[in-house]
Design an enzyme around this catalytic site. Structure first.
Site, PDB file in Angstrom:
ATOM      1  CG  ASN A   1      38.701  48.680  42.379  1.00 14.67           C
ATOM      2  OD1 ASN A   1      39.858  48.619  42.762  1.00 14.67           O
ATOM      3  ND2 ASN A   1      38.055  47.640  41.911  1.00 14.67           N
TER       4      ASN A   1
ATOM      5  CG  ASN B   1      38.462  39.067  43.103  1.00 18.14           C
ATOM      6  OD1 ASN B   1      38.407  37.849  43.275  1.00 18.14           O
ATOM      7  ND2 ASN B   1      38.459  39.931  44.096  1.00 18.14           N
ATOM      8  CB  ILE B   2      42.479  36.978  39.902  1.00 16.27           C
ATOM      9  CG1 ILE B   2      43.071  37.782  41.058  1.00 16.27           C
ATOM     10  CG2 ILE B   2      42.519  37.772  38.613  1.00 16.27           C
ATOM     11  CD1 ILE B   2      44.578  37.972  40.951  1.00 16.27           C
TER      12      ILE B   2
ATOM     13  CB  CYS C   1      38.522  44.308  34.717  1.00 14.80           C
ATOM     14  SG  CYS C   1      40.135  43.853  34.055  1.00 14.80           S
ATOM     15  CB  SER C   2      40.982  46.467  38.468  1.00 13.12           C
ATOM     16  OG  SER C   2      39.803  46.250  39.211  1.00 13.12           O
TER      17      SER C   2
ATOM     18  CG  ASP D   1      44.063  39.406  35.273  1.00 13.50           C
ATOM     19  OD1 ASP D   1      44.916  38.712  34.709  1.00 13.50           O
ATOM     20  OD2 ASP D   1      44.280  40.020  36.332  1.00 13.50           O
ATOM     21  NE  ARG D   2      37.995  40.839  36.728  1.00 14.36           N
ATOM     22  CZ  ARG D   2      37.697  41.411  37.891  1.00 14.36           C
ATOM     23  NH1 ARG D   2      36.495  41.234  38.422  1.00 14.36           N
ATOM     24  NH2 ARG D   2      38.569  42.134  38.532  1.00 14.36           N
TER      25      ARG D   2
ATOM     26  NE  ARG E   1      46.484  37.674  37.099  1.00 12.47           N
ATOM     27  CZ  ARG E   1      46.875  38.593  37.971  1.00 12.47           C
ATOM     28  NH1 ARG E   1      47.699  38.287  38.976  1.00 12.47           N
ATOM     29  NH2 ARG E   1      46.444  39.839  37.877  1.00 12.47           N
TER      30      ARG E   1
END
Lengths: 611, 567
Positions: B255, B280-281, B342-343, B347-348, B388
């Protein structure tokens, strides 16, 4: 040397009633366990209010143990247990117990039966020795012992004491109950009594004393239930045709339709297809006119075929045309033992790379065995209940897989087996009297280093299957999971004599009813019973069909992960449930009382109307 | 003809007779298929009791034709659902049948067909308005905010600073708005570090954000550095700040090359950076896809456990729980403030902060509190539900799809198993949330961010429904572990596949005995009895006063039989 053999009195006040607490502190108050010089032993525990003195039984043979105990007592020993604070204290070895006491008020003491010890490991760092004690109930504890010599002595003493060969030196022969035996468990489930119930329903069966001196079949009890039309001479002939003399006997009578389940040893057909007219006659008399029966052979076809070469075999169609034979594949005991070892290894694997946990669980095959046994039991139950057919179950000896199947089938079919008494009676009938060799099978558990001789978790698998059914039908059983766990523990190590010996003949010879206390005497005291009752129980008179799909069968955490988790929160939830149920009962009686009171008031003044 | 049961606002769009449903468990069965704008409803009278299949359209991921030849039925269709099942139908090539499946496809993907999601047509009314469950000011007040170190900032009230953040943010008091804007420009998608939760005693905080835009040249941002120092200073108990980067460290490095990155410990003194190594997702999506293959329709009995193992689903559940335990433990035992990112931080990050908050704060373990937690950490902080889940969108292969929320709810379920008395809600509540995650019946999970979400007046909230049926969702064993921090054991041995959710379509999974029904009855009985006792006590009291006033004392010698013995 014997000077040091002081008997430790467990913290007074808790000791007498602590039989039920079979976990960390396991002081089934062992009168006469200790090794002392006199008839009474002083207590060293300062908290022992009464300074109670313990009388040794007169038959106590001290020397037997004294020679084995090289170091009876070590101070400064540290005990490590998972999920429990470490305890530093004094370690004492008595004839039957390993005891660790911190000698402080209100701290738990560890009382461990030597017979519960499966294996030990020693480790040394400098002069500090460590003994890892692995128990048959699957717990693992660690003892840090200062001094190399002490450690080695303790280790070899434990090894010797935990592997005593003589049954009569076992703890049950020395244990004196601290409770009054109200109802003697040894007389609670006699074959005569069980037969009365059948006699009430049908006159087709009789109680035979053909085995009264155990010569016809050494592993059967003195009294067995057989077809009324078959005389004792015929039975003797049939016995010569069945493995271990185990001629077909009645296992279960299905009230609903009069169908029966019988069990036996394998027929000794051998390679040349020997026949036995009497055997054929015996089992054919149990069939209704024009009806067929089912023979459930718990072995796979190829295994049954191979048995012929060793003189065994199975019922040929030609000789038993009225019977349909079905083979199932329940594994032999040595394979079950390997499976247990693998399973427990996986459960105890502390390595961080647990990513293959489920695969390891699967590779142990334990769940497969559970599934296979349950499936076979369902099949037997189905033949009886749905097909309206009688069933004969056997494997090779008829003392292992056969009993798993016949006993589970009864749990499925017969609501009375799901009660507290009924289940005890089932264990007594289908396991103890039926000659499951507990002594051999439970000699070692999952941590045994020595090569397995005839150890096998046959009974544990049965309990696991019962637990699976209980989990699927949580309201249909009068007892709870805890009861099953306790049976597992006592089958492997116990202060009670119930699971000693391999069959009725051995038990008689050991004079167990006279010399030991029955597990049932203790369990059925109302104080103990409460812990084993299922608060959700509602009698269910139906046949219960468990699901045997793999996703319906779970790992029995209460046994296999018991020492790897803290059960505090699970116990609290359980207590909460009990609390709600108790509270509801209280409220109900309050409602009743208030209604009564109201009614009195109303009749008293006659003005108000009934609400 | 018998009408299908409908919810208010639902209209029947097409009906076709003689359609064959190919049940993977009980075999083919013929009957009538009805398609409404909310569901497909299949009923067959061939079985007794009649066979019914009821699938809401929101759950449909894709509809595919399959080759088929069963008697006259020469056309086949497979409906792949987001909830682990894929029902198949066979039918004869006829006008009415072709039409109904066309209608089905149209209403299953309304957004691709210029139709509204069903939530906008749903006309049910409930006594309580679930949109009022979450009031950020009230929730922050409950946490003791604002206080001297933290303030509620209005800087984002028009979503100008960060369009995926809520309007109301809790930031350090001493940070000026200009600084915040600078920090925003240094954080991916402008998701600046903001407070999620504060420890009532130690004042240690959970702060969430997105990755810093460090880039390959190791860019720095003085304001961001000062900002994190301020967060550290706000907690007098510790002179460290811990950053949990949910990503795998290798991914975080990648990243960096793409202008993202992570906080360098040399530029942020007193900061300790930990990677939680959570994939990741896309990995999660793939894992659930594999799980579906293992559980539906048929189960390979001999390889059930290794099959589940090979999906790695439980391993990821373990990673998440273990990460959240580390966050919670840092706050509770380390008394240290924690920054989670996270990024993009939606999400996480949401998974970890909300799980840690569940462990730390017993309020979130109540039925109401859990709703607040979801509204706050997931919905208002911009977990991209629309992207999502792909509501109403026929493009099923979109790489934005991922079951992150399902994974979170699974983690919650694992916790309820380990702490059966710690949660006020039951399993049915969690399954209901997951069912309506897809159903598009309620407005709750429809959008990506608070800004996009102008649904309050036009749709019904899931919580309106839930809070009208609380007795169904209550855990009878609930004991309020107030102020208890609960740490689940994040070991695979203590995790279990949630079969009553993932494998629930398999009829062999049906509970043999619905024990929850018994338990619910226990609670109902308790309430009834309590009421009865009160009533009777009142009656007795009034009866007494009447009798004493009329000089008729009760006659104790008179033994009356109880009027009733049961309620």
């Amino acid at each position: 040397m014997l000077d040091g053999h002081r008997f430790i009195c467990p913290v007074a006040g808790t000791c007498c009633e602590s039989d039920r607490n079979l976990y960390w502190t396991d002081p089934p108050f062992p009168s006469g366990v200790g090794l002392g010089l006199g008839n009474s032993l002083p207590c060293f525990s300062s908290s022992c209010r009464s300074g109670r003195h313990i009388r040794l039984p007169s038959s106590f043979d001290r020397m037997e143990f004294a020679e084995l105990i090289k170091t009876p007592r070590v101070d400064g020993v540290v005990l490590h247990r998972p999920f429990m604070p470490t305890v530093e204290g004094t370690l004492c070895l008595t004839g039957h117990h390993l005891i660790l006491s911190s000698r402080q008020d209100n701290t738990e003491e560890l009382w461990l039966l030597h017979s519960n010890i499966d294996s030990i490991e020693k480790r040394f760092v400098g002069s500090l020795g460590t003994i890892i004690v692995k128990c048959k109930d699957l717990r693992i504890i660690q003892l840090d012992i200062p001094g190399m010599e002490e450690c080695l002595n303790i280790a070899s003493s434990i090894e010797a004491l935990s592997t005593l060969d003589s049954v009569s030196l076992m703890y049950p022969f020395f244990y004196r109950p601290m409770f009054e035996v109200v109802e003697d468990g040894w007389n609670m489930f006699l074959p005569e009594e069980a037969f009365k119930e059948i006699e009430f329903l049908t006159d087709e069966w009789r109680l035979s004393g053909v085995n009264k001196d155990f010569t016809v079949c050494p592993s059967y009890p003195q009294l067995v239930t057989v077809p009324r039309s078959i005389d004792d001479d015929t039975l003797r002939k049939v016995a010569t045709f069945r493995h271990g003399g185990r001629f077909p006997v009645l296992s279960y009578y299905h009230k609903k339709n009069g169908m029966v389940m019988m069990r036996a040893g394998q027929p000794l057909t051998g390679t040349n297809g020997r026949r036995c007219k009497e055997d054929e006659k015996l089992i054919n008399t149990t069939l209704r006119a024009g009806k067929r029966g089912y023979i459930i052979d718990t072995r796979a076809v190829n295994v049954a075929q191979q048995a012929k070469a060793r003189g065994g075999g199975f019922e040929q169609e030609a000789s038993y045309p009225q019977w349909r034979r079905i083979h199932k594949a329940i594994e032999r005991s040595s394979i079950l033992q390997e499976s247990l070892i693998k399973l427990v290894e996986a459960c105890n694997d502390q390595s961080q790379s647990m990513d293959r946990w489920l695969s390891k669980l699967e590779a142990s095959n334990w769940q497969t065995h559970v599934k296979e046994i349950l499936t076979t039991a369902c099949l037997a139950a189905q033949c009886i209940d749905r097909e309206g057919a009688s069933v004969l179950v056997h494997g090779t000896e008829g003392t292992d897989s056969t009993l798993q199947v016949t006993s589970l089938a009864q749990i499925i079919l017969d609501p009375s087996c799901r009660t507290m008494r009924g289940f005890q009676s089932l264990v007594e009938r289908e396991w103890l009297q039926a000659g499951h060799p507990f002594q051999q099978r439970c000699a070692q558990s999952a941590y045994s280093n020595s090569k397995a001789r005839s150890e096998a978790p046959v009974f544990l698998l049965f309990l696991d299957c019962v637990w699976q059914v209980l989990r699927q039908f949580p309201c249909s059983f009068q007892f709870n999971e805890h009861f099953l766990v306790v049976l597992f523990e006592h089958a492997y190590a116990s202060q009670f004599g119930t699971f000693l010996g391999n069959n009725a003949a051995e038990r008689l010879k050991l004079k167990l009813p006279q010399k030991t206390v029955s597990l049932w005497s203790w369990i059925n005291r109302s104080q103990e019973m409460d812990h084993f009752l299922n608060p959700l129980y509602e009698p269910n008179n139906l046949v219960i069909w468990p699901s045997v799909a793999p996703q319906s069968l779970l790992l029995w955490e209460g046994v296999f992960l018991r020492w790897n988790r803290s059960s505090k929160y699970l116990d609290e939830a359980y207590d909460e449930m009990v609390h709600i149920i108790e509270y509801n009962k209280e409220l109900q009686s309050k409602v009743n009382a208030l209604r009564r009171q109201l009614a009195q008031l109303e009749t008293g003044d006659g003005l108000l109307e009934t609400p | 003809m018998e009408e299908v049961p409908r919810v208010p606002g639902e209209t029947v769009k097409a009906v076709a007779k003689d359609v064959m449903y190919l049940c993977p468990f009980t075999g083919a069965v013929s009957g009538t298929l009805t398609v409404t704008d909310y569901k497909l409803y299949f009923k067959s009278l061939e079985r007794d009791p009649p066979f019914v299949l009821d699938v809401n359209l929101g759950v449909i991921s894709r509809v595919e034709t399959i080759s088929m030849q069963i008697g006259e039925n020469n056309r086949g269709i497979e409906i792949v659902c987001k909830d682990m099942r894929n029902p198949r139908f066979a039918y004869k090539e006829e006008q009415s049948k072709l039409e109904i499946f066309e209608t089905l496809t149209k209403h299953a993907f309304p957004l691709s067909n210029n139709l509204p999601l069903f939530a906008f047509l749903y006309k049910e009314t409930f006594p309580e308005d679930g949109w009022k469950v979450y009031d950020p000011v009230a929730e922050y007040k409950r946490q003791g905010l604002p206080n001297e170190s933290w303030t509620i900032s209005k800087i984002n009230s028009n979503f100008e600073v960060c369009d995926t953040y809520p309007a109301m943010l809790v930031v350090p008091t001493s940070i000026k708005d200009e600084e915040l804007r600078k920090v925003a420009s240094f954080r991916a998608k402008h998701r600046i570090p903001v407070l999620s939760w504060i420890h009532p005693e130690s004042q240690a905080t959970i702060v969430r954000c997105s990755q810093p835009l460090v880039g390959p040249s190791d860019r720095r941002c003085k304001e961001d550095e000062r900002y994190l120092q301020t967060i550290l200073d706000a907690n007098a108990q510790s002179h460290k700040l811990t950053i949990f980067d949910a990503r795998q460290s290798s991914v975080a490095d990648t990243n960096k090359a793409k202008d993202g990155g992570y906080e360098s410990e040399s530029f942020y003194p007193n900061v300790e950076l930990n990677f939680l190594e959570i994939p990741n997702i896309h990995v999660m999506r793939e894992s659930l896809r594999k799980l579906r293959e293992v559980v539906y329709p048929s189960i390979d009995e001999a390889h059930w456990l290794s099959g589940v193992d090979s999906t790695h689903w439980l391993e990821y559940i373990r990673l998440l729980l273990a990460g959240a335990v580390r966050v919670a433990d840092k706050l509770e035992c380390g008394k240290t403030s924690v920054v989670v990112h996270c990024s993009d931080g939606w999400d996480r990050t949401a998974q970890l902060t909300s799980l840690a908050m569940l462990m730390l704060d017993s309020y979130y373990r109540t039925l109401r509190g859990f709703q607040v937690l979801l509204e706050k950490e997931w919905i208002s902080f911009g977990h991209r539900f629309a992207a999502r889940l792909g509501h109403g969108d026929e493009n099923h292969a979109n790489s934005e799809r991922s079951p992150l929320f399902v994974q979170f709810v699974d983690c919650v379920w694992q916790m309820t198993r380990q702490f059966p008395s710690a949660f006020e809600f039951n399993e049915l509540f969690l399954i209901t949330i997951l069912d309506h995650l897809y159903s598009c019946l309620f407005g709750t999970f429809l959008y990506n961010s608070e800004q996009e979400r102008e649904v309050h007046s036009k749709t019904v909230s899931l919580w309106s429904y839930v809070n009208n049926h609380t007795e169904d969702f209550t855990n009878p064993f609930y004991v309020n572990y107030e102020n208890h921090v609960i740490y689940p054991v994040a070991s695979l041995r203590h995790l279990e596949l949630w079969v009553s959710y993932y494998v629930r379509w398999n009829p062999r999974m049906r509970p043999q005995m619905p024990v929850h029904q018994n338990l619910k009855e226990l609670l109902v009985l308790r309430t009834e009895l309590q009421k009865k006792v009160e009533e009777l006590q009142r009656d007795v009291a009034s009866s007494r006063s009447v009798s004493s006033s009329s000089d008729h004392g009760p006659s104790p010698s008179h033994t009356s039989t109880p009027l009733y013995t049961t309620v």
